[in-house]
Design a protein around this motif. Sequence first.
Motif, PDB file in Angstrom:
ATOM      1  N   LEU A  60       0.976  -1.125   0.021  1.00  0.00           N
ATOM      2  CA  LEU A  60      -0.029  -0.231  -0.066  1.00  0.00           C
ATOM      3  C   LEU A  60       0.738   1.136   0.029  1.00  0.00           C
ATOM      4  CD1 LEU A  60      -2.784  -1.125   2.551  1.00  0.00           C
ATOM      5  CD2 LEU A  60      -2.822  -0.851  -0.036  1.00  0.00           C
ATOM      6  N   GLN A  61       1.959   1.299   0.680  1.00  0.00           N
ATOM      7  CA  GLN A  61       2.696   2.440   0.650  1.00  0.00           C
ATOM      8  C   GLN A  61       3.349   2.702  -0.646  1.00  0.00           C
ATOM      9  OE1 GLN A  61       5.401   1.174   4.266  1.00  0.00           O
ATOM     10  NE2 GLN A  61       4.337   2.643   5.365  1.00  0.00           N
ATOM     11  N   SER A  62       3.612   1.600  -1.260  1.00  0.00           N
ATOM     12  CA  SER A  62       4.252   1.673  -2.689  1.00  0.00           C
ATOM     13  C   SER A  62       3.472   2.364  -3.537  1.00  0.00           C
ATOM     14  CB  SER A  62       4.910   0.304  -3.055  1.00  0.00           C
ATOM     15  OG  SER A  62       5.378   0.409  -4.340  1.00  0.00           O
ATOM     16  N   SER A  63       2.162   1.580  -3.857  1.00  0.00           N
ATOM     17  CA  SER A  63       1.117   2.200  -4.439  1.00  0.00           C
ATOM     18  C   SER A  63       0.671   3.501  -4.215  1.00  0.00           C
ATOM     19  CB  SER A  63       0.100   1.341  -4.852  1.00  0.00           C
ATOM     20  OG  SER A  63      -0.268   0.728  -3.445  1.00  0.00           O
ATOM     21  N   LEU A  64       0.497   3.857  -2.970  1.00  0.00           N
ATOM     22  CA  LEU A  64      -0.167   5.048  -2.504  1.00  0.00           C
ATOM     23  C   LEU A  64       0.790   5.793  -1.545  1.00  0.00           C
ATOM     24  CD1 LEU A  64      -3.751   3.484  -1.801  1.00  0.00           C
ATOM     25  CD2 LEU A  64      -3.169   5.085  -3.862  1.00  0.00           C
ATOM     26  N   PRO A  65       1.731   6.276  -1.804  1.00  0.00           N
ATOM     27  CA  PRO A  65       2.976   6.894  -1.009  1.00  0.00           C
ATOM     28  C   PRO A  65       2.372   8.057  -0.323  1.00  0.00           C
ATOM     29  CG  PRO A  65       3.412   7.330  -3.268  1.00  0.00           C
ATOM     30  CD  PRO A  65       2.226   6.327  -3.255  1.00  0.00           C
ATOM     31  N   SER A  66       1.339   8.818  -0.684  1.00  0.00           N
ATOM     32  CA  SER A  66       1.276  10.071  -0.008  1.00  0.00           C
ATOM     33  C   SER A  66       0.147   9.798   0.797  1.00  0.00           C
ATOM     34  CB  SER A  66       0.885  11.202  -1.133  1.00  0.00           C
ATOM     35  OG  SER A  66      -0.383  10.755  -1.920  1.00  0.00           O
ATOM     36  N   MET A  67      -0.331   8.623   1.105  1.00  0.00           N
ATOM     37  CA  MET A  67      -1.764   8.445   1.870  1.00  0.00           C
ATOM     38  C   MET A  67      -1.222   7.621   3.304  1.00  0.00           C
ATOM     39  SD  MET A  67      -4.540   7.635  -0.693  1.00  0.00           S
ATOM     40  CE  MET A  67      -5.899   8.174   0.491  1.00  0.00           C
ATOM     41  N   VAL A  68      -2.100   8.093   4.201  1.00  0.00           N
ATOM     42  CA  VAL A  68      -1.756   7.611   5.474  1.00  0.00           C
ATOM     43  C   VAL A  68      -2.614   6.218   5.758  1.00  0.00           C
ATOM     44  CG1 VAL A  68      -2.123   7.939   7.955  1.00  0.00           C
ATOM     45  CG2 VAL A  68      -1.525   9.879   6.559  1.00  0.00           C
ATOM     46  N   MET A  69      -2.107   5.113   5.894  1.00  0.00           N
ATOM     47  CA  MET A  69      -2.750   3.954   6.060  1.00  0.00           C
ATOM     48  C   MET A  69      -3.983   3.781   6.896  1.00  0.00           C
ATOM     49  SD  MET A  69      -0.890   2.168   3.955  1.00  0.00           S
ATOM     50  CE  MET A  69      -0.553   3.710   2.995  1.00  0.00           C
ATOM     51  N   LEU A  70      -3.758   4.512   8.123  1.00  0.00           N
ATOM     52  CA  LEU A  70      -5.224   4.507   8.964  1.00  0.00           C
ATOM     53  C   LEU A  70      -6.012   5.134   8.404  1.00  0.00           C
ATOM     54  CD1 LEU A  70      -6.328   3.453  11.532  1.00  0.00           C
ATOM     55  CD2 LEU A  70      -5.397   5.425  12.728  1.00  0.00           C
ATOM     56  N   ASP A  71      -5.903   6.381   7.679  1.00  0.00           N
ATOM     57  CA  ASP A  71      -6.990   7.167   6.895  1.00  0.00           C
ATOM     58  C   ASP A  71      -7.535   6.420   5.953  1.00  0.00           C
ATOM     59  OD1 ASP A  71      -6.251   9.147   8.545  1.00  0.00           O
ATOM     60  OD2 ASP A  71      -5.222  10.284   7.141  1.00  0.00           O
ATOM     61  N   ILE A  72      -6.904   5.262   5.079  1.00  0.00           N
ATOM     62  CA  ILE A  72      -7.444   4.613   4.179  1.00  0.00           C
ATOM     63  C   ILE A  72      -8.402   3.631   4.806  1.00  0.00           C
ATOM     64  CG2 ILE A  72      -6.925   2.807   2.574  1.00  0.00           C
ATOM     65  CD1 ILE A  72      -4.326   4.287   1.842  1.00  0.00           C
ATOM     66  N   VAL A  73      -7.937   3.038   5.786  1.00  0.00           N
ATOM     67  CA  VAL A  73      -8.787   1.960   6.272  1.00  0.00           C
ATOM     68  C   VAL A  73     -10.075   2.598   6.899  1.00  0.00           C
ATOM     69  CG1 VAL A  73      -9.082   0.013   8.096  1.00  0.00           C
ATOM     70  CG2 VAL A  73      -6.901   0.428   6.717  1.00  0.00           C
ATOM     71  N   ASN A  74      -9.616   3.660   7.654  1.00  0.00           N
ATOM     72  CA  ASN A  74     -10.974   4.213   8.266  1.00  0.00           C
ATOM     73  C   ASN A  74     -11.938   4.771   7.234  1.00  0.00           C
ATOM     74  OD1 ASN A  74     -10.642   4.178  11.021  1.00  0.00           O
ATOM     75  ND2 ASN A  74      -9.292   5.582  11.139  1.00  0.00           N
ATOM     76  N   TYR A  75     -11.463   5.026   5.987  1.00  0.00           N
ATOM     77  CA  TYR A  75     -12.275   5.745   5.057  1.00  0.00           C
ATOM     78  C   TYR A  75     -13.012   4.417   4.294  1.00  0.00           C
ATOM     79  CZ  TYR A  75     -13.953   7.879   0.667  1.00  0.00           C
ATOM     80  OH  TYR A  75     -14.808   8.407  -0.430  1.00  0.00           O
TER      81      TYR A  75
END
Length: 555
Positions: A113-128
């Motif tokens: 996930l960090q490789s494909s979406l480097p500018s995004m925060v992982m917890l924000d993705i999951v919470n979204y």
Amino acid sequence: MASRAAATHACDACRRRKVKCDATDLCANCRISRLPCQYTYKPKKRGPKAPGLARNPRSAPEPEHVHIAPSPPSTEDTSFWPSPTSSSFEGGKDPVKTAGLARTIRHRLLETLQSSLPSMVMLDIVNYCIDLYMQYTFPSAPSVHEPTLRAGAARFFAEPIVPDLHLFGAGCWPEQVADMRSFALITALCASNASMMPESLISYRESLAIPFLGASRAMLQLFEDWDLEHPTSSSILTRVFHSSALQQTTGKTAVAFHVLGQATLLVLAMRLYREESLRAFDDIEAHILRSLFWQIYAADQASACLCSRPHLLHEASLGEKISLRPPSEGERLTPLLDPSRPGADEIFETRLRVGFHFLPHLWSSAARLLLDVRSSGRADAETGAALRTHLTKAYMNFLSIMDGLPPWLQAANLMATPDDGAAARFQKAAFWVQRCTTLVTFQCLRLVILQQCIESEAWDVVGLTDQSLTLSLTKLGVIHDFVQTLDDIPFIYVQVKGEPTVERIRRVGIVLLEMICNEEDETIKLRAKHYFTRLLHILTRLDSHASDEMNSWQQ
């Protein structure tokens, strides 16, 4: 193991994962991931190959200075995720090894996930993803406890993203399973929602669905045998999410149905059709299991109505009547929504439960009617007359279900206004989801029942005669109501339902194709083509493979 002093290359684990290694006695990657740090690989000597040896290009090592970013793993690519060992299947005989595998699964998911979406925060993705579920899926599948989900998301995905040595192995085997279950459920939910939601809601869905699905399925494998022997609501719900994600991402309906069948068998094993079976669980778990049963029951009855697969939750096969009570408007149950969020009050959640139960009611009523219609042709004259009277009453009872649609699901009460705050917008969107799901299902079932009555020569059940023109006009009338229902609902609520809605549209499209090919009356044929074109337009906007299939049929 080779001596570290002599080692001038990456350790085995870093080489397999294709990440940069600091080449110390216990490299940082292995120390963080708690993996064995070994240096057994021997680089091949450079220079001309010996005569007679075939060249194998796959044996060439990757250059040590090149970092290969991980790409999202395919659900078919089992090499990306660590394979479970027999010990992990047998109830934690080697919990240290199982914990290491679980941490590796989590680490690889985060890395991807960090490789494909480097500018995004992982917890924000999951919470979204959880936000999307609570808004657009929970109304028709109220089967999660939101505070527990969000706590699990924070546990596994909070910043800074570093492997936590206390995850997956701090206590005894049941505690280890609790962590793995939580991770598998959260990632399955993310996979399901990322695959179903339209791009207008989640533009990077393809970067999420496959990695989350792969991680969830790999994690479930680590404790699958234990999970089957000691099932919980998570055991069922994780497989429901897997089924949904598989159907959306791969289009493999048979695989999706097989996984959903596993969830149905767990419902049977836990005897969730009995009211007394829920007394062994705490209030939250009992509430989730009650909702899950009716959700699985509706899906099972749908298979009976549409003849898509064998159905299992039939009272004849259970050997007893279903005694589990459906939710009622006046019943107070432990809330599943997070009460701190706008609009998540007790009255709203109670209304959601009432609206949710329309689906199993519609599907079960239609399933019983269709089963009787299909068997009506085998009855003798005396029995047949009584059966037709029974079938007519059953059909009227099916139609009357929609008479009980509560006022909060009426379209006039769902229209957005400039004065709507966050709570009102959240509640209206949830009720729109329920209205869409209920009306599309009802209109589809009307056509399925009519078609079955025609095929079984039981026209009088629906108040018709055997005149072909009358039957065709009646079918077109039902199809008009179906298409008009889709047009009257804000399209976003059609989009978020995914393949189930596509399947309803496909059913209606098949009937229209038969009319286009077989009808002799040109006026009826033209109307059928008109409705077929409208359905194709809807399917194209839904970005479904079914539209391509129907386009090919039309050509």
